[in-house]
Design a protein around this motif. Structure first.
Motif, PDB file in Angstrom:
ATOM      1  N   SER A   1       0.830  -1.207   0.000  1.00  0.00           N
ATOM      2  CA  SER A   1       0.000   0.000   0.000  1.00  0.00           C
ATOM      3  C   SER A   1       0.863   1.255   0.000  1.00  0.00           C
ATOM      4  CB  SER A   1      -0.930   0.014   1.223  1.00  0.00           C
ATOM      5  OG  SER A   1      -1.911  -0.981   1.111  1.00  0.00           O
ATOM      6  N   GLY A   2       1.979   1.220   0.743  1.00  0.00           N
ATOM      7  CA  GLY A   2       2.866   2.364   0.794  1.00  0.00           C
ATOM      8  C   GLY A   2       3.447   2.696  -0.565  1.00  0.00           C
ATOM      9  N   TRP A   3       3.958   1.664  -1.266  1.00  0.00           N
ATOM     10  CA  TRP A   3       4.515   1.883  -2.601  1.00  0.00           C
ATOM     11  C   TRP A   3       3.436   2.306  -3.588  1.00  0.00           C
ATOM     12  CZ3 TRP A   3       9.299   2.839  -3.548  1.00  0.00           C
ATOM     13  CH2 TRP A   3      10.297   2.308  -2.733  1.00  0.00           C
ATOM     14  N   VAL A   4       2.258   1.711  -3.452  1.00  0.00           N
ATOM     15  CA  VAL A   4       1.164   2.053  -4.367  1.00  0.00           C
ATOM     16  C   VAL A   4       0.728   3.496  -4.162  1.00  0.00           C
ATOM     17  CG1 VAL A   4      -1.264   1.600  -4.906  1.00  0.00           C
ATOM     18  CG2 VAL A   4       0.335  -0.286  -4.704  1.00  0.00           C
ATOM     19  N   TYR A   5       0.660   3.945  -2.911  1.00  0.00           N
ATOM     20  CA  TYR A   5       0.329   5.349  -2.646  1.00  0.00           C
ATOM     21  C   TYR A   5       1.340   6.266  -3.337  1.00  0.00           C
ATOM     22  CZ  TYR A   5      -3.499   5.242   0.782  1.00  0.00           C
ATOM     23  OH  TYR A   5      -4.719   5.117   1.407  1.00  0.00           O
ATOM     24  N   GLY A   6       2.611   5.863  -3.321  1.00  0.00           N
ATOM     25  CA  GLY A   6       3.635   6.657  -3.988  1.00  0.00           C
ATOM     26  C   GLY A   6       3.412   6.716  -5.492  1.00  0.00           C
ATOM     27  N   ILE A   7       3.068   5.569  -6.082  1.00  0.00           N
ATOM     28  CA  ILE A   7       2.768   5.534  -7.521  1.00  0.00           C
ATOM     29  C   ILE A   7       1.507   6.339  -7.802  1.00  0.00           C
ATOM     30  CG2 ILE A   7       2.184   4.025  -9.463  1.00  0.00           C
ATOM     31  CD1 ILE A   7       3.793   1.809  -8.041  1.00  0.00           C
ATOM     32  N   PHE A   8       0.529   6.230  -6.891  1.00  0.00           N
ATOM     33  CA  PHE A   8      -0.692   7.027  -7.006  1.00  0.00           C
ATOM     34  C   PHE A   8      -0.368   8.509  -7.180  1.00  0.00           C
ATOM     35  CE2 PHE A   8      -3.991   4.251  -4.630  1.00  0.00           C
ATOM     36  CZ  PHE A   8      -4.478   3.793  -5.840  1.00  0.00           C
ATOM     37  N   PHE A   9       0.575   8.976  -6.362  1.00  0.00           N
ATOM     38  CA  PHE A   9       0.907  10.396  -6.369  1.00  0.00           C
ATOM     39  C   PHE A   9       1.312  10.843  -7.777  1.00  0.00           C
ATOM     40  CE2 PHE A   9       3.687  14.046  -5.853  1.00  0.00           C
ATOM     41  CZ  PHE A   9       2.980  14.830  -4.948  1.00  0.00           C
ATOM     42  N   VAL A  10       2.149  10.035  -8.422  1.00  0.00           N
ATOM     43  CA  VAL A  10       2.611  10.368  -9.771  1.00  0.00           C
ATOM     44  C   VAL A  10       1.449  10.313 -10.762  1.00  0.00           C
ATOM     45  CG1 VAL A  10       4.145   9.693 -11.658  1.00  0.00           C
ATOM     46  CG2 VAL A  10       4.937   9.521  -9.283  1.00  0.00           C
ATOM     47  N   LEU A  11       0.658   9.242 -10.687  1.00  0.00           N
ATOM     48  CA  LEU A  11      -0.460   9.081 -11.618  1.00  0.00           C
ATOM     49  C   LEU A  11      -1.515  10.172 -11.430  1.00  0.00           C
ATOM     50  CD1 LEU A  11      -1.014   5.203 -11.555  1.00  0.00           C
ATOM     51  CD2 LEU A  11       0.140   6.572 -13.296  1.00  0.00           C
ATOM     52  N   VAL A  12      -1.730  10.565 -10.175  1.00  0.00           N
ATOM     53  CA  VAL A  12      -2.728  11.598  -9.893  1.00  0.00           C
ATOM     54  C   VAL A  12      -2.319  12.931 -10.512  1.00  0.00           C
ATOM     55  CG1 VAL A  12      -3.626  13.035  -8.023  1.00  0.00           C
ATOM     56  CG2 VAL A  12      -3.769  10.556  -7.842  1.00  0.00           C
ATOM     57  N   VAL A  13      -1.042  13.261 -10.429  1.00  0.00           N
ATOM     58  CA  VAL A  13      -0.561  14.504 -11.041  1.00  0.00           C
ATOM     59  C   VAL A  13      -0.763  14.457 -12.554  1.00  0.00           C
ATOM     60  CG1 VAL A  13       1.473  15.926 -11.502  1.00  0.00           C
ATOM     61  CG2 VAL A  13       1.095  14.985  -9.211  1.00  0.00           C
ATOM     62  N   ILE A  14      -0.459  13.295 -13.152  1.00  0.00           N
ATOM     63  CA  ILE A  14      -0.655  13.124 -14.595  1.00  0.00           C
ATOM     64  C   ILE A  14      -2.135  13.244 -14.949  1.00  0.00           C
ATOM     65  CG2 ILE A  14      -0.469  11.503 -16.535  1.00  0.00           C
ATOM     66  CD1 ILE A  14       2.010  10.334 -15.145  1.00  0.00           C
ATOM     67  N   GLY A  15      -2.982  12.617 -14.140  1.00  0.00           N
ATOM     68  CA  GLY A  15      -4.428  12.673 -14.380  1.00  0.00           C
ATOM     69  C   GLY A  15      -4.970  14.082 -14.286  1.00  0.00           C
ATOM     70  N   PHE A  16      -4.467  14.835 -13.308  1.00  0.00           N
ATOM     71  CA  PHE A  16      -4.909  16.225 -13.154  1.00  0.00           C
ATOM     72  C   PHE A  16      -4.575  17.044 -14.400  1.00  0.00           C
ATOM     73  CE2 PHE A  16      -3.503  20.556 -11.938  1.00  0.00           C
ATOM     74  CZ  PHE A  16      -4.763  21.090 -11.658  1.00  0.00           C
ATOM     75  N   VAL A  17      -3.347  16.912 -14.881  1.00  0.00           N
ATOM     76  CA  VAL A  17      -2.926  17.652 -16.079  1.00  0.00           C
ATOM     77  C   VAL A  17      -3.777  17.251 -17.284  1.00  0.00           C
ATOM     78  CG1 VAL A  17      -1.027  18.032 -17.709  1.00  0.00           C
ATOM     79  CG2 VAL A  17      -0.570  17.972 -15.244  1.00  0.00           C
ATOM     80  N   LYS A  18      -4.042  15.943 -17.421  1.00  0.00           N
ATOM     81  CA  LYS A  18      -4.825  15.440 -18.557  1.00  0.00           C
ATOM     82  C   LYS A  18      -6.244  15.981 -18.540  1.00  0.00           C
ATOM     83  CE  LYS A  18      -6.033  11.121 -20.932  1.00  0.00           C
ATOM     84  NZ  LYS A  18      -7.444  11.442 -21.156  1.00  0.00           N
ATOM     85  N   TRP A  19      -6.912  15.926 -17.388  1.00  0.00           N
ATOM     86  CA  TRP A  19      -8.291  16.415 -17.293  1.00  0.00           C
ATOM     87  C   TRP A  19      -8.353  17.930 -17.471  1.00  0.00           C
ATOM     88  CZ3 TRP A  19     -12.571  14.170 -13.748  1.00  0.00           C
ATOM     89  CH2 TRP A  19     -12.781  12.828 -14.059  1.00  0.00           C
ATOM     90  N   LEU A  20      -7.360  18.643 -16.931  1.00  0.00           N
ATOM     91  CA  LEU A  20      -7.352  20.099 -17.051  1.00  0.00           C
ATOM     92  C   LEU A  20      -7.176  20.510 -18.508  1.00  0.00           C
ATOM     93  CD1 LEU A  20      -7.475  22.773 -15.507  1.00  0.00           C
ATOM     94  CD2 LEU A  20      -4.977  22.671 -15.275  1.00  0.00           C
ATOM     95  N   ARG A  21      -6.291  19.827 -19.227  1.00  0.00           N
ATOM     96  CA  ARG A  21      -6.094  20.118 -20.643  1.00  0.00           C
ATOM     97  C   ARG A  21      -7.370  19.815 -21.437  1.00  0.00           C
ATOM     98  NH1 ARG A  21      -0.055  17.526 -21.771  1.00  0.00           N
ATOM     99  NH2 ARG A  21       1.153  19.285 -20.918  1.00  0.00           N
ATOM    100  N   GLU A  22      -8.016  18.713 -21.094  1.00  0.00           N
ATOM    101  CA  GLU A  22      -9.249  18.343 -21.791  1.00  0.00           C
ATOM    102  C   GLU A  22     -10.333  19.392 -21.573  1.00  0.00           C
ATOM    103  OE1 GLU A  22     -12.627  14.814 -21.564  1.00  0.00           O
ATOM    104  OE2 GLU A  22     -10.533  14.329 -21.115  1.00  0.00           O
ATOM    105  N   TYR A  23     -10.443  19.883 -20.350  1.00  0.00           N
ATOM    106  CA  TYR A  23     -11.440  20.915 -20.056  1.00  0.00           C
ATOM    107  C   TYR A  23     -11.142  22.189 -20.832  1.00  0.00           C
ATOM    108  CZ  TYR A  23     -13.522  24.876 -17.660  1.00  0.00           C
ATOM    109  OH  TYR A  23     -14.174  26.054 -17.396  1.00  0.00           O
ATOM    110  N   ARG A  24      -9.874  22.609 -20.819  1.00  0.00           N
ATOM    111  CA  ARG A  24      -9.501  23.836 -21.516  1.00  0.00           C
ATOM    112  C   ARG A  24      -9.707  23.707 -23.018  1.00  0.00           C
ATOM    113  NH1 ARG A  24      -3.930  25.324 -18.134  1.00  0.00           N
ATOM    114  NH2 ARG A  24      -4.997  26.264 -16.322  1.00  0.00           N
ATOM    115  N   ALA A  25      -9.410  22.537 -23.577  1.00  0.00           N
ATOM    116  CA  ALA A  25      -9.609  22.322 -25.012  1.00  0.00           C
ATOM    117  C   ALA A  25     -11.086  22.398 -25.357  1.00  0.00           C
ATOM    118  CB  ALA A  25      -9.040  20.962 -25.419  1.00  0.00           C
ATOM    119  N   ALA A  26     -11.938  21.829 -24.480  1.00  0.00           N
ATOM    120  CA  ALA A  26     -13.389  21.880 -24.709  1.00  0.00           C
ATOM    121  C   ALA A  26     -13.889  23.314 -24.654  1.00  0.00           C
ATOM    122  CB  ALA A  26     -14.105  21.029 -23.684  1.00  0.00           C
TER     123      ALA A  26
END
Length: 219
Positions: free
Chosen positions: A186-211
């Motif tokens: 769980s500890g390592w997964v939370y760490g990977i989560f952190f990276v994926l969450v940042v990527i997800g935030f950028v992806k959704w924000l770009r999608e919103y701005r493009a729309a």
């Protein structure tokens, strides 16, 4: 050994199958959420059940209750996303309105205080058995993760870009707490989560701005 305790040893550390598979499902949930796939919610539900069992086995009641709440919110999220994609429509992501953002911030602050008090008085959090002041910190961390995870999943169900930011805030506490509790996976997964969450935030924000640009051009 029953299936709840089943696992394997890696470098002297016992890894539970429920913890491993549940966290694989949780990671898959993040990747599916990036793509706005409806499979996000069934996978989250299954992962929550497995992590509930792992948390109960590790005596982390706050995390177990969080997983139970996740399972319920997965049902809500599936309903909300299904409603938002009726008639072949694409799920529209957006930033939170001022009242939604106020609810997220206020809910995390007030919710952490109230749930933390409940966890301490009832002994539901394993930190309540630890001498003060460390025990108070552990109870507060348990409550913070519980409330923050609930608020993030609620915001995810509403397709709010802000839900990724809430997850970042949760992970900053979840990583050290998981390692200190012995849930190495769980500890390592939370760490990977952190990276994926940042990527997800950028992806959704770009999608919103493009729309938004597309709407402005159409006008």
């Amino acid at each position: 050994m029953n299936w709840v305790d089943a696992g394997f040893d890696v470098f002297g550390t016992h890894v539970l199958w429920t913890d491993l598979i549940g966290n694989i499902a949780a990671l898959s949930t993040v990747l599916l959420a990036m793509r706005k796939s409806m499979w996000t919610w069934p996978v989250q539900f299954a992962g929550s059940v497995l992590l509930f069992v792992a948390s109960i086995n590790a005596h982390i009641t706050g995390n177990a209750l969080k997983q139970a709440l996740f399972a319920g919110l997965a049902v809500y999220g599936w309903w909300a996303w299904r409603r938002g994609t009726q008639d072949g429509k694409q799920l529209r992501v957006r930033p939170a309105a001022w009242w939604e953002r106020s609810l997220l911030i206020g809910g995390m602050l007030l919710g952490t205080a109230l749930v933390g008090l409940l966890f301490f008085v009832t002994g539901l959090s394993w930190g309540a058995q630890v001498p003060l002041p460390q025990g108070a910190f552990l109870v507060a961390a348990d409550a913070y993760i519980f409330v923050g995870s609930a608020m993030a999943t609620w915001a995810q169900g509403r397709a709010l870009v802000d839900f990724w930011i809430v997850w970042v805030a949760v992970d900053l506490v979840g990583v050290p707490l998981a390692f200190s509790s012995g849930l190495v996976v769980s500890g390592w997964v939370y760490g990977i989560f952190f990276v994926l969450v940042v990527i997800g935030f950028v992806k959704w924000l770009r999608e919103y701005r493009a729309a938004e640009v597309g709407v402005a051009v159409a006008r």
